[in-house]
Structures are given as C-alpha cells and as structure tokens.
Enzyme design. Structure first.
Site, PDB file in Angstrom:
ATOM      1  N   GLY A   1      -4.272  -4.055  -4.426  1.00 28.32           N
ATOM      2  CA  GLY A   1      -5.219  -3.014  -4.813  1.00 28.32           C
ATOM      3  C   GLY A   1      -4.425  -1.772  -5.151  1.00 28.32           C
ATOM      4  O   GLY A   1      -3.891  -1.123  -4.275  1.00 28.32           O
ATOM      5  N   HIS A   2      -4.258  -1.512  -6.436  1.00 30.72           N
ATOM      6  CA  HIS A   2      -3.453  -0.361  -6.853  1.00 30.72           C
ATOM      7  C   HIS A   2      -4.376   0.781  -7.266  1.00 30.72           C
ATOM      8  O   HIS A   2      -5.124   0.671  -8.223  1.00 30.72           O
ATOM      9  CB  HIS A   2      -2.507  -0.767  -7.992  1.00 30.72           C
ATOM     10  CG  HIS A   2      -1.443  -1.733  -7.536  1.00 30.72           C
ATOM     11  ND1 HIS A   2      -0.628  -2.409  -8.395  1.00 30.72           N
ATOM     12  CD2 HIS A   2      -1.071  -2.123  -6.290  1.00 30.72           C
ATOM     13  CE1 HIS A   2       0.201  -3.179  -7.697  1.00 30.72           C
ATOM     14  NE2 HIS A   2      -0.057  -3.023  -6.422  1.00 30.72           N
TER      15      HIS A   2
ATOM     16  N   LYS B   1       3.548  10.156  -0.561  1.00 25.76           N
ATOM     17  CA  LYS B   1       2.563  10.708   0.391  1.00 25.76           C
ATOM     18  C   LYS B   1       3.208  11.629   1.429  1.00 25.76           C
ATOM     19  O   LYS B   1       2.830  11.625   2.604  1.00 25.76           O
ATOM     20  CB  LYS B   1       1.779   9.569   1.063  1.00 25.76           C
ATOM     21  CG  LYS B   1       0.900   8.805   0.067  1.00 25.76           C
ATOM     22  CD  LYS B   1       0.031   7.750   0.714  1.00 25.76           C
ATOM     23  CE  LYS B   1      -1.329   8.277   1.125  1.00 25.76           C
ATOM     24  NZ  LYS B   1      -2.309   7.188   1.391  1.00 25.76           N
TER      25      LYS B   1
ATOM     26  N   ARG C   1     -10.315  -2.722   4.919  1.00 25.01           N
ATOM     27  CA  ARG C   1      -9.901  -2.766   6.331  1.00 25.01           C
ATOM     28  C   ARG C   1      -9.078  -1.526   6.684  1.00 25.01           C
ATOM     29  O   ARG C   1      -8.283  -1.062   5.863  1.00 25.01           O
ATOM     30  CB  ARG C   1      -9.016  -3.996   6.582  1.00 25.01           C
ATOM     31  CG  ARG C   1      -9.747  -5.309   6.511  1.00 25.01           C
ATOM     32  CD  ARG C   1      -8.814  -6.464   6.804  1.00 25.01           C
ATOM     33  NE  ARG C   1      -7.834  -6.676   5.747  1.00 25.01           N
ATOM     34  CZ  ARG C   1      -6.861  -7.576   5.806  1.00 25.01           C
ATOM     35  NH1 ARG C   1      -6.712  -8.323   6.883  1.00 25.01           N
ATOM     36  NH2 ARG C   1      -6.026  -7.745   4.802  1.00 25.01           N
ATOM     37  N   PRO C   2      -9.232  -0.994   7.939  1.00 23.11           N
ATOM     38  CA  PRO C   2      -8.377   0.137   8.326  1.00 23.11           C
ATOM     39  C   PRO C   2      -6.925  -0.321   8.397  1.00 23.11           C
ATOM     40  O   PRO C   2      -6.640  -1.433   8.828  1.00 23.11           O
ATOM     41  CB  PRO C   2      -8.874   0.519   9.725  1.00 23.11           C
ATOM     42  CG  PRO C   2      -9.917  -0.437  10.106  1.00 23.11           C
ATOM     43  CD  PRO C   2     -10.139  -1.419   8.993  1.00 23.11           C
TER      44      PRO C   2
ATOM     45  N   GLN D   1       2.116  -5.849  -3.237  1.00 20.06           N
ATOM     46  CA  GLN D   1       2.424  -5.909  -1.792  1.00 20.06           C
ATOM     47  C   GLN D   1       3.750  -5.182  -1.528  1.00 20.06           C
ATOM     48  O   GLN D   1       4.029  -4.219  -2.215  1.00 20.06           O
ATOM     49  CB  GLN D   1       2.453  -7.356  -1.292  1.00 20.06           C
ATOM     50  CG  GLN D   1       1.088  -8.047  -1.261  1.00 20.06           C
ATOM     51  CD  GLN D   1       0.671  -8.614  -2.598  1.00 20.06           C
ATOM     52  OE1 GLN D   1       1.440  -9.270  -3.268  1.00 20.06           O
ATOM     53  NE2 GLN D   1      -0.562  -8.368  -2.998  1.00 20.06           N
TER      54      GLN D   1
ATOM     55  N   ASP E   1       0.815  -1.225   0.000  1.00 19.15           N
ATOM     56  CA  ASP E   1       0.000   0.000   0.000  1.00 19.15           C
ATOM     57  C   ASP E   1       0.846   1.271   0.000  1.00 19.15           C
ATOM     58  O   ASP E   1       0.426   2.299   0.543  1.00 19.15           O
ATOM     59  CB  ASP E   1      -0.964   0.025   1.199  1.00 19.15           C
ATOM     60  CG  ASP E   1      -1.796  -1.225   1.273  1.00 19.15           C
ATOM     61  OD1 ASP E   1      -2.300  -1.647   0.221  1.00 19.15           O
ATOM     62  OD2 ASP E   1      -1.930  -1.794   2.370  1.00 19.15           O
ATOM     63  N   GLU E   2       2.008   1.225  -0.609  1.00 27.02           N
ATOM     64  CA  GLU E   2       2.893   2.399  -0.618  1.00 27.02           C
ATOM     65  C   GLU E   2       2.483   3.411  -1.688  1.00 27.02           C
ATOM     66  O   GLU E   2       3.015   4.525  -1.734  1.00 27.02           O
ATOM     67  CB  GLU E   2       4.350   1.967  -0.870  1.00 27.02           C
ATOM     68  CG  GLU E   2       4.943   1.050   0.187  1.00 27.02           C
ATOM     69  CD  GLU E   2       4.728  -0.433  -0.140  1.00 27.02           C
ATOM     70  OE1 GLU E   2       3.974  -0.725  -1.097  1.00 27.02           O
ATOM     71  OE2 GLU E   2       5.301  -1.278   0.550  1.00 27.02           O
ATOM     72  N   GLY E   3       1.579   3.005  -2.571  1.00 29.16           N
ATOM     73  CA  GLY E   3       1.172   3.898  -3.668  1.00 29.16           C
ATOM     74  C   GLY E   3       1.907   3.555  -4.951  1.00 29.16           C
ATOM     75  O   GLY E   3       2.195   4.450  -5.766  1.00 29.16           O
ATOM     76  N   LYS E   4       2.196   2.272  -5.137  1.00 36.92           N
ATOM     77  CA  LYS E   4       2.958   1.850  -6.324  1.00 36.92           C
ATOM     78  C   LYS E   4       2.222   2.169  -7.627  1.00 36.92           C
ATOM     79  O   LYS E   4       2.840   2.534  -8.616  1.00 36.92           O
ATOM     80  CB  LYS E   4       3.214   0.335  -6.268  1.00 36.92           C
ATOM     81  CG  LYS E   4       4.121  -0.074  -5.138  1.00 36.92           C
ATOM     82  CD  LYS E   4       4.267  -1.574  -5.050  1.00 36.92           C
ATOM     83  CE  LYS E   4       3.051  -2.297  -4.526  1.00 36.92           C
ATOM     84  NZ  LYS E   4       2.686  -2.017  -3.133  1.00 36.92           N
ATOM     85  N   GLY E   5       0.887   2.020  -7.607  1.00 38.05           N
ATOM     86  CA  GLY E   5       0.091   2.197  -8.821  1.00 38.05           C
ATOM     87  C   GLY E   5       0.348   3.533  -9.487  1.00 38.05           C
ATOM     88  O   GLY E   5       0.568   3.615 -10.695  1.00 38.05           O
TER      89      GLY E   5
ATOM     90  N   THR F   1      -9.824  -4.770   0.651  1.00 41.43           N
ATOM     91  CA  THR F   1     -10.739  -5.297   1.676  1.00 41.43           C
ATOM     92  C   THR F   1     -11.462  -4.194   2.441  1.00 41.43           C
ATOM     93  O   THR F   1     -12.390  -4.484   3.193  1.00 41.43           O
ATOM     94  CB  THR F   1      -9.946  -6.133   2.705  1.00 41.43           C
ATOM     95  OG1 THR F   1      -8.942  -5.292   3.267  1.00 41.43           O
ATOM     96  CG2 THR F   1      -9.298  -7.343   2.063  1.00 41.43           C
TER      97      THR F   1
HETATM   98  P1  IMP Z   1      -2.668 -12.644   1.452  1.00 46.09           P
HETATM   99  O1  IMP Z   1      -1.714 -12.071   0.463  1.00 46.09           O
HETATM  100  O2  IMP Z   1      -4.106 -12.348   1.145  1.00 46.09           O
HETATM  101  O3  IMP Z   1      -2.412 -14.103   1.709  1.00 46.09           O
HETATM  102  O4  IMP Z   1      -2.390 -11.915   2.880  1.00 46.09           O
HETATM  103  C1  IMP Z   1      -1.171 -12.086   3.593  1.00 46.09           C
HETATM  104  C2  IMP Z   1      -0.742 -10.776   4.253  1.00 46.09           C
HETATM  105  O5  IMP Z   1      -0.383  -9.845   3.231  1.00 46.09           O
HETATM  106  C3  IMP Z   1      -1.832 -10.096   5.088  1.00 46.09           C
HETATM  107  O6  IMP Z   1      -1.223  -9.420   6.175  1.00 46.09           O
HETATM  108  C4  IMP Z   1      -2.414  -9.074   4.120  1.00 46.09           C
HETATM  109  O7  IMP Z   1      -3.016  -7.981   4.805  1.00 46.09           O
HETATM  110  C5  IMP Z   1      -1.165  -8.657   3.377  1.00 46.09           C
HETATM  111  N1  IMP Z   1      -1.455  -8.143   2.046  1.00 46.09           N
HETATM  112  C6  IMP Z   1      -1.788  -8.851   0.946  1.00 46.09           C
HETATM  113  N2  IMP Z   1      -1.954  -8.036  -0.113  1.00 46.09           N
HETATM  114  C7  IMP Z   1      -1.713  -6.801   0.327  1.00 46.09           C
HETATM  115  C8  IMP Z   1      -1.691  -5.524  -0.314  1.00 46.09           C
HETATM  116  O8  IMP Z   1      -1.920  -5.375  -1.508  1.00 46.09           O
HETATM  117  N3  IMP Z   1      -1.385  -4.477   0.485  1.00 46.09           N
HETATM  118  C9  IMP Z   1      -1.080  -4.617   1.806  1.00 46.09           C
HETATM  119  N4  IMP Z   1      -1.069  -5.775   2.444  1.00 46.09           N
HETATM  120  C10 IMP Z   1      -1.377  -6.865   1.707  1.00 46.09           C
END
Ligand code: IMP
Length: 419
Positions: free
Chosen positions: A41-42, A325, A297-298, A218, A14-18, A295
C-alpha cells in the site's frame, strides 16, 4: 555510469517508499515494480489529495512516465482494474503507459482463500495481509501457477482450470464462489491489451539510454531469503530481487536507495527488538498515523534499529539511505537508536541474527540523542535542519556506516531535504 536506479524498503515495509518514488520519478522515464502484489500500500499525496496505490507503480502521477509490472510481481486482476479506474481522475492509463508482464503470476480467488484459511488455522499465524500472496508464489514455485500472458488467453485459462481441478477443493471453491470467479473471468478481457513482454520492452528502453527506476514493495527485513523467516513475505524484497524480476545486467545500475523511517514500524507477527509498548510508541503511532494502508491494521512502533539497518544496507548495497518521517520525532525530549543487541546467552550482538528465535530474545542497546522542538524545514538541504536534528542524522550515518542522502519531513512531495 548506469541508467537504472533501485529503491527498496530498508525495514519491515511502510517506510514511505511511494512518496520517494514519486519524487525520483521526475528524473526517470520508466518506473517498474519488481515484486509483491496488492499486499503493498503506497500512499502518496497528489495535489494535496491522498492516493493509495497497491499495484500500479508510484511514479504514475509524473506526466508522461511509463509504468511497468515485471515478472517477479503477482497481480490481482480485478483489483488492478479498480486501481486503474481510481487513478483516472489524475491520469488515464493506456497500454502505451502501463506495461504488464506476461510472465507475472496471477492471484486468483483460490489463492486468496488458501491464504485466509492458512492464517486462521495456523498455530502461529504470520499475520499476512490475506491477499493471496504466499499461495500465489507457492503455486509459481510448484510450476502450477497461471501467468498473466496465459490468463488473458481463454484456451490457456481453461487448461489451467483443468490442471487445478484435480483438486476437489478447488472445484468446490469455484462452485461456491461463482461471483468471484465470474469477476476473475471478466477481468481477463479488460487487462488483455496491457499484457506485453514487459521485461523485453524495459530492457530495450534501458539500452536506448532511457532512465528506469525499479520500485520495491514491503521491506528488506521481510525478504523471503534474508528476512526474519518465517515472518516474511514471499518475494525478494531486497535490491537483488530487481535483477531477478526484470532480468537485466547489474552493470546498468547507477544508484540503490533504501528508505527507512526515522523510527521503525512492523505489521503482523515477528520479532521486533526495539518495539515500544509505552507512551513514546503511542506518540509515534498517533503522529505517524501508523495504520496499514492495505489492511488498516495498527502498526507496531519502536526506535530506529541500526543493527537491522546495517544488515539491510549489506544485503542491498545502498548508495544512500532516505531517512523518512523525521518530523514525527519532533517534540520528543530524547531520541534513541539501537546500536547493538544484548542476548541472554550470546551477550552483545552486532550482526543481525539469521535465527528468528535469537532475534526474539534480543534486547536493544541504545545510544541516546537530544530531541528538538523546532518545526523541520519543508524543502531545502539536510544542512538546513535544526542543530539537534542534524546531530541525529549525523549520528545515524555514523552508526549505520553509509550515507543518509535524503530526509523526509512531511507527507507532501515538497517535504524532502537533499544533501
Ligand atoms: P503477505 O505479504 O500478505 O504474505 O504478508 C506477510 C508479512 O508481510 C506480514 O507480516 C505482513 O504484515 C507483511 N507485509 C506484507 N505487505 C506489507 C506491506 O506493504 N507493508 C508492511 N508489511 C507488509
């Protein structure tokens, strides 16, 4: 000098790669994703409109570029079809523009079920995105997975069903989730035209002198080998994953970039030494809109961790860090950067520990920087930053030991500062 660049997340995702892939894609011909699946999620802003991509590489909005998903990616077929439809307002993806690797493994309804089941039953859940990522990679390693090239072939697909049908729970799942499996079946025909030997095609283009940008998902600290195991994702998120996934000579590489936020966020479980459970953490979460793009999620928020960034730089070999950011820090009186950890038994720790239990017990040792109140420039050079912000960037560079080559000051394409 090579003609391939690699961009990866330098923290926990979630660093803002997109946004940066979108910017760098202007000077490239092909953008290829090399690992992960629709757990990513980019987020991009295209002509002021927010677009979240989960599987299609983020260079897709630059005219005429080719997008590829390489062997190391896992693909959710129906979600990918939805995404192709979603971007159709901006760009029509034909098989000439989107290459899906026949070698990439397929996420099936069964894998999604296994992911959710494991998370709900585990004593210490990972906090996965429940998109079936881990079980799909596990099946791949177990040599019982299904690759895209086989998935789009009806006969091979049947063979795979037969293989997995040795497990009664799988047979039961196909019965009780018939609608999901029907959608899975129907998606195969829709994706067939896109499935090619993507690695061969990308290598051919690279050999012909075309420029390729390899996009990670990731972040390095979620890497299956080098991350905070077991609280990691299931693929190689560090730059080395790009070589494994595409299969090409490292000698072709020109630049490797890591993207970091000017603070840190983490979603899901796992150690986070600089986490802030106070009003500053709240400030970062609110201003930074720190909610998961996949997701919702916060995200947990904290100060920049230079110990983690030194490690991240070491495992990926960044030519430069993209510090993103930075605008979110505006208005804070004091800004902190973690320079080392303090551990109750081991004392001062300068190296990122391999042991998650040790990391969990680490307390941050901070260096303090003066904040700024000025609005940061949208576009231009890093030297255009106000004095205190410049001092912060210089300080970060000194502590991490490699250059900050770009700075992000807002969500739009133009909010980017260069050296
Ligand atoms: P999974 O990749 O869904 O198996 O999740 C494993 C871990 O990686 C969890 O802590 C997720 O929250 C984290 N994670 C997976 N994809 C992302 C992403 O795109 N951004 C941030 N965390 C991620």
């Amino acid at each position: 000098m090579g003609n391939v660049s690699i961009l990866v997340g330098a923290q926990w995702g979630d660093e803002g790669k997109g946004k940066w892939i979108d910017i760098l894609a202007r000077d490239t011909d092909i953008v290829a994703r090399f690992q992960g699946g629709n757990n990513a999620g980019h987020t991009l802003y295209v002509n002021g409109q927010k677009v979240v991509l989960h599987q299609i590489p983020s260079g897709i909005f630059q005219p005429g570029k080719i997008s590829a998903l390489c062997a190391g990616v896992v693909v959710n077929p129906s979600q990918l079809i939805m995404e192709i439809k979603k971007v159709a307002d901006h760009v029509v993806l034909t098989p000439e523009r989107l290459w899906l690797s026949a070698r990439a493994h397929v996420i099936t309804p069964w894998h999604i079920h296994l992911d959710s089941k494991r998370e709900s039953e585990a004593a210490n859940p990972i906090g996965t995105t429940k998109r079936g990522i881990g079980p799909t990679y596990a099946e791949k390693a177990n040599r019982t997975g299904i690759r895209l090239g086989d998935y789009v072939n009806e006969g091979k697909r049947k063979e795979w069903y037969e293989l997995l049908s040795q497990n009664p729970a799988f047979v039961e799942h196909r019965k009780t989730h018939a609608a999901d499996w029907r959608e899975f079946e129907e998606s195969a025909a829709q994706l067939k035209a896109f499935v090619v030997d993507a690695e061969h095609l990308v290598r051919k283009e690279i050999k012909a002198g075309k420029r390729a940008l390899l996009e990670g998902a990731q972040g390095a600290l979620l890497d299956i080998n080098h991350g905070t195991y077991p609280y990691v994702t299931s693929s190689e998120t560090a730059a080395g994953g790009a070589f494994a996934s595409l299969g090409f000579s490292p000698r072709n590489v020109d630049k490797i970039y890591g993207v970091a936020k000017a603070y840190v966020t983490r979603v899901g479980s796992g150690a986070f030494p600089t986490e802030l459970n106070d009003s500053v953490g709240q400030h970062l979460a609110t201003l930074g809109k720190e909610f998961g793009a996949t997701t919702g999620r916060p995200r947990r928020c904290g100060w920049l961790d230079a110990v983690a960034l030194r490690y991240s730089g070491a495992i990926s070999g960044y030519d430069g860090l993209i510090l993103n950011k930075m605008d979110i820090l505006t208005g804070l009186d004091e800004i902190k950067v973690c320079v080392a950890y303090d551990h109750p038994v081991h004392g001062r720790i300068e190296e990122f520990p391999w042991d998650h239990d040790i990391l969990q017990e680490c307390k941050p040792i901070y260096k303090s920087f003066k904040g700024w109140t000025e609005t940061l420039p949208a576009g231009g050079k890093i030297s255009d930053l106000p004095a205190a912000a410049r001092a912060y960037v210089d300080g970060v560079e000194e502590i991490i030991g490699y250059p900050v080559s770009m700075v992000g000051t807002g969500v739009n394409r133009q909010d980017a500062l260069f050296r």
